[in-house]
Design an enzyme around this catalytic site. Structure first.
Site, mmCIF file in Angstrom:
data_model
loop_
_atom_site.group_PDB
_atom_site.id
_atom_site.type_symbol
_atom_site.label_atom_id
_atom_site.label_comp_id
_atom_site.label_asym_id
_atom_site.label_seq_id
_atom_site.Cartn_x
_atom_site.Cartn_y
_atom_site.Cartn_z
ATOM 1 N N HIS A 326 4.229 3.761 -10.105
ATOM 2 C CA HIS A 326 3.351 3.218 -9.064
ATOM 3 C C HIS A 326 2.449 4.348 -8.599
ATOM 4 O O HIS A 326 2.924 5.456 -8.331
ATOM 5 C CB HIS A 326 4.187 2.694 -7.895
ATOM 6 C CG HIS A 326 3.428 1.778 -6.990
ATOM 7 N ND1 HIS A 326 2.387 2.220 -6.208
ATOM 8 C CD2 HIS A 326 3.530 0.450 -6.766
ATOM 9 C CE1 HIS A 326 1.904 1.190 -5.515
ATOM 10 N NE2 HIS A 326 2.576 0.106 -5.847
ATOM 11 N N ARG A 346 -3.908 -0.509 -0.303
ATOM 12 C CA ARG A 346 -5.212 -0.478 -0.981
ATOM 13 C C ARG A 346 -5.859 -1.854 -0.971
ATOM 14 O O ARG A 346 -7.068 -1.990 -0.884
ATOM 15 C CB ARG A 346 -5.054 0.036 -2.419
ATOM 16 C CG ARG A 346 -4.965 1.563 -2.495
ATOM 17 C CD ARG A 346 -4.687 2.040 -3.904
ATOM 18 N NE ARG A 346 -3.360 1.632 -4.337
ATOM 19 C CZ ARG A 346 -3.060 1.140 -5.547
ATOM 20 N NH1 ARG A 346 -4.002 1.043 -6.459
ATOM 21 N NH2 ARG A 346 -1.834 0.777 -5.844
#
Ligand SMILES: Cc1cc2nc3c(=O)[nH]c(=O)nc-3n(C[C@H](O)[C@H](O)[C@H](O)COP(=O)(O)OP(=O)(O)OC[C@H]3O[C@@H](n4cnc5c(N)ncnc54)[C@H](O)[C@@H]3O)c2cc1C
Length: 555
Positions: A326, A346
């Site tokens: 990740h 994000r």
């Protein structure tokens, strides 16, 4: 609170924020997404999977000759924990229709649906029910519930994200069951985030062309698991939960069918046998193998046990050459090293920036591309921020979220994240987070079809332990969906099948056959598996301990 040596870089991030905010508000892409060629280049040069020593040929078992992740190959080329001759297979301690190995999301889901088919169920789980990655998932679950979206668009996104290596039948099952799963969970009590008029709030994620991620703040996993576990515990007569009782081997019968499992009681160190007409493996992933030395987001039980025991019995694996890092794991403070900073951050508009405050990558590239771009920024371009313990990372500029969507957005949407960092004096509503890729997900696993069947009779697999759904790169939100969709399918199919199964004489001969294969391949190792829990004790501490030579009842 960030240390003094980071302050100069933090000021540069603040200085560039107004310009970056302007682009984000304009609706333009804040950074140009990479072309396919650029993606290929950054992956091959910087993604850990592409390093020369990342993969090697496995020398035994059904995938013999295939190149797989080195640490997984090491784990598979190992001895069983048990001596098969010491078990009285004629007198198993338990008998059941369906044995489920693993008490996370897929396991709970499978248990509920197997029970619906009239089956008795035993769940064997390594720690407590719910101690799992499923409990920790934060960001949410993908499902095409919006008018501008459809299962077909979801399908194309998932295939593209997986580099078109996904098994099409599995992806079709994933995306077509998704809207039904949303409704089923909601009827059970999951409170999805909703707008004032009752519509589902959906967020963007890396590699998706539509806003499709449903969430329950950033506690999505805990919310779903609370509901699933409550439901499982409502049927104690039909679903027996055995905690701290991991399965260490499968049992077969003399017709070559899977016929149950050998459980190991972590408290008493005793073994017991469960005879079952069908068996479902839902043991999750392998983050705690710390591939390539990366920290991980995963819970302590994520040690690839299901893969090991299924492989030894003859189950085929798929895409075990591929690991998901990740992009946004915490690097500072060290106490939360590897802790997941959910992609939702994000998705809400936070931007990755380097030590001089420059954006250097489109924030929502698929995970493997984004992770590789972070590594390039730190290692090749030397634009990362170094910590006093020798780590390196880039900033994830979270304060820009409130500037984009209004004050309070971060606290409202990301309460778990705010709390996690505030424990260390970092306020993510006005300071960025320092991040670097962290080992997150096992892209491959045991090969299944859309009914969750494997190449072994009566053995089913669901959730992260399976391979094929996500190709070689899973998109955000598709794994929570995966364990719900395939946990349900495994439960239904294994429950129905259990009504037709006639088992023969029980045997553990496959363990002896595997031992013979190891010997013939000239493999000399003192490694035993499944490892059950990672061992973090440093050698000098082990040497000091009175119990250094204690081996319990192993072997
Ligand atoms: C921090 C974090 C955040 C995430 N966020 C998201 C997200 O927002 N969206 C998304 O789609 N995905 C997310 N994921 C991924 C997703 O949560 C997992 O892939 C998914 O929940 C796996 O479900 P599972 O049931 O297959 O495995 P798990 O939930 O991990 O359950 C496996 C269970 O098996 C048990 N077990 C292991 N070995 C044995 C054994 N030998 N015998 C018996 N039991 C055993 C374990 O103890 C555990 O209880 C996240 C993952 C993490 C770690």
């Amino acid at each position: 609170m960030y240390p003094d040596y980071m302050q100069e870089s933090l000021k540069l991030v603040e200085r560039t924020r107004a310009d970056r905010l302007k682009i984000a508000k304009s609706g333009e892409k804040v950074f140009k997404p990479m072309t396919e060629k650029e993606r290929g280049e950054v992956l091959s040069k910087f993604h850990p999977d592409y390093k020369e020593d990342a993969r090697r040929e496995v020398r035994v078992g059904p995938n013999k000759g295939d190149k797989i992740t080195t640490e997984v190959a090491d784990l598979l080329e190992s001895h069983s924990r048990i001596d098969s001759s010491l078990f009285d297979l004629a007198n198993p301690a338990y008998e059941t229709d369906v044995l489920i190995i693993g008490g996370g999301g897929a396991g709970c889901e499978a248990a509920l649906f197997a029970r619906n088919e009239g089956a008795n169920v035993i769940i064997s789980t390594k720690l407590r029910l719910g101690d799992s990655n499923s409990m920790m998932s934060q960001g949410g679950m993908q499902a095409s519930v919006n008018p501008h979206d459809s299962p077909i668009i979801h399908y194309l996104d998932a295939m593209g994200g997986g580099h078109f290596d996904n098994k099409p039948d599995l992806v079709r099952a994933l995306v077509t069951d998704a809207p039904m799963i949303v409704t089923w969970l909601e009827e059970l009590g999951v409170m999805w985030d909703k707008g004032a008029d009752g519509h589902y709030v959906t967020k963007a994620g890396g590699g998706t062309s539509r806003r499709r991620m449903l969430s329950a703040r950033d506690y999505t996993g805990a919310t779903i698991m609370r509901v699933l576990m409550d439901e499982v515990k409502s049927y104690p007569d039909d679903i027996k939960v055995m905690e701290f009782a991991p399965c260490v081997e499968l049992i077969m019968d003399d017709k070559g069918q899977v016929a149950g499992g050998v459980l190991y009681d972590l408290d008493t160190e005793e073994y017991s046998l469960v005879k079952s007409k069908t068996t479902i493996i839902t043991t999750g992933g392998f983050g705690r193998l710390h591939i390539k030395g990366f920290p991980t987001t995963n819970h302590y039980g994520a040690t690839a046990d299901g893969i090991v025991i299924a492989y030894r019995a003859g189950a085929k694996l798929l895409y075990m050459d591929s690991v998901q890092y990740h992009p946004t794991g915490a690097v500072y403070p060290e106490q939360i090293l590897g802790f997941l900073v959910t992609e939702e951050v994000r998705g809400l508009g936070a931007q990755p920036v380097n030590k001089v405050g420059e954006l250097f990558v489109f924030p929502l590239e698929p995970r493997d591309i984004e992770a590789a771009a972070f590594i390039r920024e730190c290692l090749e371009r030397d634009k990362g921020i170094k910590t006093h313990t020798g780590r390196v990372g880039v900033w994830l500029d979270s304060p820009i979220i409130d500037m984009l969507h209004g004050d309070g957005t971060i606290k409202r949407n990301l309460p778990a994240m705010v709390r996690q960092f505030s424990r260390f004096g970092i306020d993510i509503t006005c300071e960025p987070m320092l991040i670097y890729p962290t080992l997150h997900y096992q892209n491959g696993g045991i090969e299944i079809n859309e009914r969750c069947e494997t190449n072994l009779s009566n053995l089913y697999v669901a959730g992260e332990a399976s391979g094929g759904v996500h190709g070689r790169n899973r998109l955000m939100g598709n794994s929570v969906l995966d364990y719900n969709v395939f946990g349900r399918r495994a439960g239904i199919n294994a429950g129905q099948r259990s009504k037709q199964v006639k088992l023969g004489k029980l045997t553990l001969n496959h363990i002896n056959r595997y031992e013979a294969e190891l010997k013939n391949a000239g493999i000399k190792t003192d490694r035993i598996s499944p490892i059950l829990l990672p061992d973090y004790t440093p050698k000098e501490v082990k040497d000091r301990q009175l119990t250094a030579h204690y081996e319990g009842t192993l072997r």
